[in-house]
Design a protein around this motif. Structure first.
Motif, PDB file in Angstrom:
ATOM      1  N   THR A  83       0.837  -1.207   0.000  1.00 47.38           N
ATOM      2  CA  THR A  83       0.000   0.000   0.000  1.00 47.38           C
ATOM      3  C   THR A  83       0.867   1.251   0.000  1.00 47.38           C
ATOM      4  O   THR A  83       0.599   2.198  -0.745  1.00 47.38           O
ATOM      5  N   GLY A  84       1.922   1.235   0.822  1.00 55.08           N
ATOM      6  CA  GLY A  84       2.832   2.378   0.853  1.00 55.08           C
ATOM      7  C   GLY A  84       3.496   2.608  -0.497  1.00 55.08           C
ATOM      8  O   GLY A  84       3.555   3.733  -0.996  1.00 55.08           O
ATOM      9  N   ILE A  85       3.950   1.511  -1.111  1.00 52.75           N
ATOM     10  CA  ILE A  85       4.569   1.612  -2.440  1.00 52.75           C
ATOM     11  C   ILE A  85       3.562   2.181  -3.446  1.00 52.75           C
ATOM     12  O   ILE A  85       3.866   3.092  -4.224  1.00 52.75           O
ATOM     13  N   GLY A  86       2.339   1.631  -3.390  1.00 51.15           N
ATOM     14  CA  GLY A  86       1.292   2.103  -4.302  1.00 51.15           C
ATOM     15  C   GLY A  86       1.026   3.588  -4.119  1.00 51.15           C
ATOM     16  O   GLY A  86       0.851   4.324  -5.102  1.00 51.15           O
ATOM     17  N   ASN A  87       0.987   4.040  -2.871  1.00 52.04           N
ATOM     18  CA  ASN A  87       0.760   5.461  -2.593  1.00 52.04           C
ATOM     19  C   ASN A  87       1.885   6.330  -3.162  1.00 52.04           C
ATOM     20  O   ASN A  87       1.629   7.398  -3.716  1.00 52.04           O
ATOM     21  N   VAL A  88       3.141   5.859  -3.014  1.00 56.22           N
ATOM     22  CA  VAL A  88       4.272   6.609  -3.574  1.00 56.22           C
ATOM     23  C   VAL A  88       4.120   6.718  -5.099  1.00 56.22           C
ATOM     24  O   VAL A  88       4.272   7.796  -5.686  1.00 56.22           O
ATOM     25  N   GLY A 129      17.984   4.227 -13.795  1.00 58.20           N
ATOM     26  CA  GLY A 129      17.606   3.024 -13.062  1.00 58.20           C
ATOM     27  C   GLY A 129      16.339   3.233 -12.253  1.00 58.20           C
ATOM     28  O   GLY A 129      15.453   2.378 -12.233  1.00 58.20           O
ATOM     29  N   LEU A 130      16.255   4.400 -11.598  1.00 58.70           N
ATOM     30  CA  LEU A 130      15.066   4.717 -10.808  1.00 58.70           C
ATOM     31  C   LEU A 130      13.819   4.768 -11.691  1.00 58.70           C
ATOM     32  O   LEU A 130      12.754   4.266 -11.327  1.00 58.70           O
ATOM     33  N   ARG A 131      13.980   5.392 -12.879  1.00 63.00           N
ATOM     34  CA  ARG A 131      12.857   5.497 -13.801  1.00 63.00           C
ATOM     35  C   ARG A 131      12.377   4.117 -14.223  1.00 63.00           C
ATOM     36  O   ARG A 131      11.178   3.828 -14.244  1.00 63.00           O
ATOM     37  N   MET A 132      13.339   3.258 -14.557  1.00 64.86           N
ATOM     38  CA  MET A 132      12.987   1.906 -14.968  1.00 64.86           C
ATOM     39  C   MET A 132      12.328   1.162 -13.813  1.00 64.86           C
ATOM     40  O   MET A 132      11.312   0.486 -13.986  1.00 64.86           O
ATOM     41  N   GLY A 133      12.898   1.324 -12.626  1.00 64.74           N
ATOM     42  CA  GLY A 133      12.340   0.677 -11.442  1.00 64.74           C
ATOM     43  C   GLY A 133      10.912   1.122 -11.186  1.00 64.74           C
ATOM     44  O   GLY A 133      10.039   0.317 -10.880  1.00 64.74           O
ATOM     45  N   ARG A 134      10.676   2.429 -11.350  1.00 73.90           N
ATOM     46  CA  ARG A 134       9.327   2.961 -11.133  1.00 73.90           C
ATOM     47  C   ARG A 134       8.346   2.324 -12.114  1.00 73.90           C
ATOM     48  O   ARG A 134       7.250   1.898 -11.740  1.00 73.90           O
ATOM     49  N   ARG A 135       8.787   2.239 -13.385  1.00 76.91           N
ATOM     50  CA  ARG A 135       7.892   1.689 -14.405  1.00 76.91           C
ATOM     51  C   ARG A 135       7.541   0.231 -14.110  1.00 76.91           C
ATOM     52  O   ARG A 135       6.382  -0.180 -14.212  1.00 76.91           O
ATOM     53  N   LEU A 136       8.547  -0.537 -13.708  1.00 81.35           N
ATOM     54  CA  LEU A 136       8.316  -1.956 -13.423  1.00 81.35           C
ATOM     55  C   LEU A 136       7.409  -2.126 -12.193  1.00 81.35           C
ATOM     56  O   LEU A 136       6.496  -2.946 -12.203  1.00 81.35           O
ATOM     57  N   THR A 137       7.689  -1.327 -11.151  1.00 85.27           N
ATOM     58  CA  THR A 137       6.865  -1.441  -9.944  1.00 85.27           C
ATOM     59  C   THR A 137       5.417  -1.045 -10.248  1.00 85.27           C
ATOM     60  O   THR A 137       4.473  -1.651  -9.753  1.00 85.27           O
ATOM     61  N   GLN A 138       5.276  -0.011 -11.085  1.00 83.49           N
ATOM     62  CA  GLN A 138       3.937   0.423 -11.495  1.00 83.49           C
ATOM     63  C   GLN A 138       3.170  -0.730 -12.154  1.00 83.49           C
ATOM     64  O   GLN A 138       2.002  -0.973 -11.855  1.00 83.49           O
ATOM     65  N   ALA A 139       3.880  -1.445 -13.037  1.00 76.86           N
ATOM     66  CA  ALA A 139       3.260  -2.568 -13.732  1.00 76.86           C
ATOM     67  C   ALA A 139       2.864  -3.661 -12.735  1.00 76.86           C
ATOM     68  O   ALA A 139       1.754  -4.194 -12.788  1.00 76.86           O
ATOM     69  N   MET A 140       3.758  -3.986 -11.791  1.00 75.36           N
ATOM     70  CA  MET A 140       3.474  -5.008 -10.781  1.00 75.36           C
ATOM     71  C   MET A 140       2.269  -4.600  -9.939  1.00 75.36           C
ATOM     72  O   MET A 140       1.368  -5.387  -9.681  1.00 75.36           O
TER      73      MET A 140
END
Lengths: 254, 208
Positions: free
Chosen positions: A78-83, A192-203
């Motif tokens: 939930t915290g990740i989703g909120n970020v 790397g952060l941008r890519m990480g954000r995109r992947l986490t968004q997808a997950m």
């Protein structure tokens, strides 16, 4: 394992070359009306891409989303989703301005400031508690507002990205450009952060869709047609801003 | 305009003699209807009765609360008119059976649902849209909107809208696609529905 996946686009290309879906003749006005309402002239190609996406989802995407759910406890998710949601707010603000809604844009800006500070980098959605409910706008919606119609042109299924329309596909690069995070910072770490954000968004998105997606696949006589209808209805609701603001919960209410 | 065209005499007679009580088709009436049918359904879903009995009772509630025939016709769309009598009958039978089995195959999951009516708004001539929030253990609450029509004189559910997606519109597009891909034959749809029904029957046995 790779071959069928490689075959899918080749097969799709062959289908396109073989011609699009044929328009029903003038003698069958009802079939014609249905054809134009469906708004899917590239259906054969779309179905091929859809089959590829389904295989990709089955083999990789859904299992990864399940692992995400199992490995990361609910409050952390939930915290990740909120970020992630908070990072999307600047883009929403820009689009609200482009849609001529300065008051909503001001609300979004306030949301972003409150959640980024009091909410500790967006982890806690303090703004919603204060009555500033979350909204999401993208450039596809802005184009629809400008055009004065929710009709986004022919339906398209994009590889990996899934359901779209001509309008929403055209809007994709603009959304990247309108997102301030695209322009802030440089270097490998930022990349790397941008890519990480995109992947986490997808997950994050796929994890929330596990049950609904399974139910849709189990119930539908034609999953492709069902998803097409669901996508077009949802976009229409988003464009009209009739969507219900969703606040993520850290724990179950009971 | 429409009332005027109906003619003064008929209008007067209607108002004086046959008009239903003013509160009969208000948002409140629709909300109360959804609330009571939902409570009845929940009672069956939460009960420990044997599977077949539960299914029969759910079927009874659905037949009484949902305009099954009207929804089925809407979903088949233009193909309803071209279907012959035998096809129509078989289609209606399969449609109702699928509706019921879709619930009975999920009895296990549907136990212990919580639902609450949050508001009701008039949707023009279509009826009243009643919003409910349904909560399932361990999952985010889902908004389900029930379109209640008073066209037949009594309240009947004609559509279910889940998070902005209309079930009957989605289903129409799906069924239309099956017929189209089956070469325009309604038989292709009936075959697919029969197959789906047997899958649901198997799942019902496996899950309960």
């Amino acid at each position: 394992m790779l071959r069928p996946r490689l075959l899918a686009p080749v097969f799709g290309l062959a289908l396109v070359l073989a011609g699009c879906a044929t328009v029903p003749p003038e003698t069958d006005p009802e079939a014609r009306a249905e054809y134009f309402e469906r708004n899917d002239p590239l259906e054969p190609l779309n179905r091929a891409v859809f089959a590829f996406n389904e295989a990709f989802d089955h083999l990789l995407f859904r299992p990864a989303a399940e692992a995400y759910r199992i490995l990361i406890p609910r409050p952390v998710r939930t915290g990740i989703g909120n970020v992630l949601d908070n990072l999307l707010v600047p883009r929403t603000t820009v689009n609200q301005l482009l849609q001529g809604r300065p008051n909503e844009a001001a609300n979004s800006a306030a949301r972003f400031i409150i959640n980024s500070t009091l909410g500790v980098f967006g982890i806690f959605d303090v703004a919603s508690e204060l009555g500033l409910e979350p909204r999401f706008e993208d450039f596809g919606q802005t184009l629809a507002v400008w055009a004065g119609t929710s009709n986004g042109g022919p339906y398209l299924v994009l590889p990996i990205l899934g359901p779209s329309t001509l309008r929403d596909t055209f809007a994709l690069p603009f959304d990247v450009a309108l997102d301030p995070w695209t322009w802030i910072g440089q270097g490998d770490q930022v990349q790397g952060l941008r890519m990480g954000r995109r992947l986490t968004q997808a997950m994050d998105a796929r994890e929330q869709f596990i049950e609904a997606g399974d139910a849709l696949r189990a119930q539908s006589l034609d999953v492709y047609a069902a998803l097409r209808s669901v996508y077009l209805q949802r976009r229409e609701r988003d464009i009209r801003d009739e969507d219900r603001p969703q606040v993520r919960r850290f724990f179950d209410a009971r | 305009m429409r009332v005027y065209r109906r003619g003064l005499l008929a209008g007067l007679a209607g108002v004086l003699l046959f008009a239903p009580p003013a509160h009969a088709n208000t948002p409140d009436a629709a909300a109360a209807f959804v609330e009571s049918r939902g409570a009845a359904l929940k009672q069956v879903l939460d009960s420990d009765a044997p599977l077949a009995e539960k299914r029969d009772r759910v079927a009874e509630i659905l037949r009484e609360a949902v305009d099954v025939r009207g929804v089925a016709q809407f979903v088949l769309g233009r193909h309803w008119r071209t279907a012959n009598e035998a096809e129509r009958e078989e289609y209606l039978r399969l449609f109702e059976a699928t509706l019921i089995r879709n619930l009975s195959a999920r009895f296990g999951v549907l136990r212990g649902l919580k639902f609450s009516v949050s508001r009701a708004q008039v949707r023009g001539e279509e009826g009243v849209l009643v919003t409910t929030i349904v909560e399932q253990q361990g999952q985010a609450p889902v908004q389900l909107d029930w379109l209640v029509s008073f066209a037949s004189g009594r309240p009947l559910i004609v559509d279910l809208v889940a998070e902005g997606t209309s079930l009957r519109i989605t289903q129409r597009s799906e069924y239309g696609a099956v017929i189209q891909r089956g070469g325009g034959r309604i038989g292709a749809l009936l075959d697919a529905m029969r197959q789906q029904l047997s899958t649901l029957e198997q799942r019902e046995l496996a899950q309960n």
